[in-house]
Motif scaffolding. Structure first.
Motif, PDB file in Angstrom:
ATOM      1  N   ARG A 223       1.822  -3.097   8.044  1.00  0.00           N
ATOM      2  CA  ARG A 223       0.404  -2.775   8.198  1.00  0.00           C
ATOM      3  C   ARG A 223      -0.398  -3.662   7.258  1.00  0.00           C
ATOM      4  NH1 ARG A 223       3.263   1.977   8.034  1.00  0.00           N
ATOM      5  NH2 ARG A 223       2.925   3.444   9.725  1.00  0.00           N
TER       6      ARG A 223
ATOM      7  N   GLU B  71       7.709  -1.315   9.678  1.00  0.00           N
ATOM      8  CA  GLU B  71       6.426  -1.397  10.378  1.00  0.00           C
ATOM      9  C   GLU B  71       5.391  -1.945   9.393  1.00  0.00           C
ATOM     10  OE1 GLU B  71       4.926   1.474  13.611  1.00  0.00           O
ATOM     11  OE2 GLU B  71       4.110   2.218  11.722  1.00  0.00           O
TER      12      GLU B  71
ATOM     13  N   PRO C 195      -4.896   1.315   6.598  1.00  0.00           N
ATOM     14  CA  PRO C 195      -3.872   0.374   7.040  1.00  0.00           C
ATOM     15  C   PRO C 195      -3.701   0.421   8.558  1.00  0.00           C
ATOM     16  CG  PRO C 195      -3.058   1.776   5.262  1.00  0.00           C
ATOM     17  CD  PRO C 195      -4.356   2.358   5.725  1.00  0.00           C
ATOM     18  N   GLU C 196      -3.645  -0.765   9.170  1.00  0.00           N
ATOM     19  CA  GLU C 196      -3.464  -0.881  10.616  1.00  0.00           C
ATOM     20  C   GLU C 196      -2.181  -1.655  10.881  1.00  0.00           C
ATOM     21  OE1 GLU C 196      -6.889  -3.002  11.990  1.00  0.00           O
ATOM     22  OE2 GLU C 196      -8.270  -1.396  11.415  1.00  0.00           O
ATOM     23  N   VAL C 197      -1.383  -1.191  11.829  1.00  0.00           N
ATOM     24  CA  VAL C 197      -0.140  -1.868  12.193  1.00  0.00           C
ATOM     25  C   VAL C 197      -0.473  -3.211  12.831  1.00  0.00           C
ATOM     26  CG1 VAL C 197       1.922  -1.742  13.647  1.00  0.00           C
ATOM     27  CG2 VAL C 197       1.056   0.321  12.536  1.00  0.00           C
TER      28      VAL C 197
ATOM     29  N   TYR D  39      -8.874  -8.226   7.390  1.00  0.00           N
ATOM     30  CA  TYR D  39      -8.074  -7.461   6.444  1.00  0.00           C
ATOM     31  C   TYR D  39      -8.374  -7.836   4.993  1.00  0.00           C
ATOM     32  CZ  TYR D  39      -5.674  -6.370  10.751  1.00  0.00           C
ATOM     33  OH  TYR D  39      -5.394  -5.964  12.026  1.00  0.00           O
TER      34      TYR D  39
ATOM     35  N   SER E 151      -1.245  -4.721   2.117  1.00  0.00           N
ATOM     36  CA  SER E 151      -0.646  -4.014   3.240  1.00  0.00           C
ATOM     37  C   SER E 151      -0.950  -2.536   3.101  1.00  0.00           C
ATOM     38  CB  SER E 151       0.863  -4.259   3.263  1.00  0.00           C
ATOM     39  OG  SER E 151       1.474  -3.471   4.255  1.00  0.00           O
ATOM     40  N   GLU E 152      -0.440  -1.929   2.027  1.00  0.00           N
ATOM     41  CA  GLU E 152      -0.702  -0.512   1.780  1.00  0.00           C
ATOM     42  C   GLU E 152      -0.817  -0.271   0.285  1.00  0.00           C
ATOM     43  OE1 GLU E 152       1.390   2.440   4.231  1.00  0.00           O
ATOM     44  OE2 GLU E 152       2.439   0.711   5.101  1.00  0.00           O
TER      45      GLU E 152
END
Length: 158
Positions: free
Chosen positions: A43, A41, A52-54, A89, A126-127
């Protein structure tokens, strides 16, 4: 005559040991990451609140290993436009794609690194701290191709 047998035994043992080490480093530790797995998944970290957003992805192909947090690699496509991504982002400065095993053909760290330097692709956080001292980074191309890897962050040196 005994020295030849001892020498041959040492050479053969070294070759077998070298082959085992090569195999474990290139193949033995890696496992495919199913597209349904949590680690698949993807993010991206929002500029607004830092969470973090998917994001939507398809055609995910990934590998990972328990032996090191840096062994994650992923290839996928996303309908997210590069313009929307850069406005929404966090861009990741200093992204350096790490080499993957040669048999994982969808991921080419050298080409990806060159494209990040020339601006043909843009890297995003991403994370942060997906593992202690390690960030997940995602690079996106204008055509929707995207790649993910783990990279040491500045806290890893402390």
């Amino acid at each position: 005559m005994n020295g030849k047998w001892v020498g041959a035994g040492i050479v053969i043992s070294a070759l077998v040991f070298g082959g085992v080490v090569y195999y474990t480093q290139m193949y033995g530790y890696y496992q495919p990451v199913p597209a349904s797995a949590d680690s698949a998944e993807i993010r991206l970290t929002s500029m607004m609140d830092g969470t973090p957003e998917v994001i939507e992805t398809s055609n995910f192909e990934g590998i990972d290993a328990d032996s090191s947090p840096l062994r994650f690699r992923g290839c996928f496509t996303t309908p997210l436009s590069l313009a929307t991504a850069t406005e929404t982002y966090t861009v990741y400065e200093g992204a350096t794609p790490l080499n993957g095993p040669g048999w994982f053909e969808c991921y080419n760290a050298a080409q990806l690194g060159e494209d990040l330097q020339t601006g043909a692709a843009v890297a995003f956080l991403s994370e942060h701290q997906i593992s202690p001292g390690v960030d997940r980074v995602v690079a996106i191309y204008p055509d929707g191709r995207a790649f993910a890897w783990h990279q040491l962050n500045d806290t890893s040196e402390k």
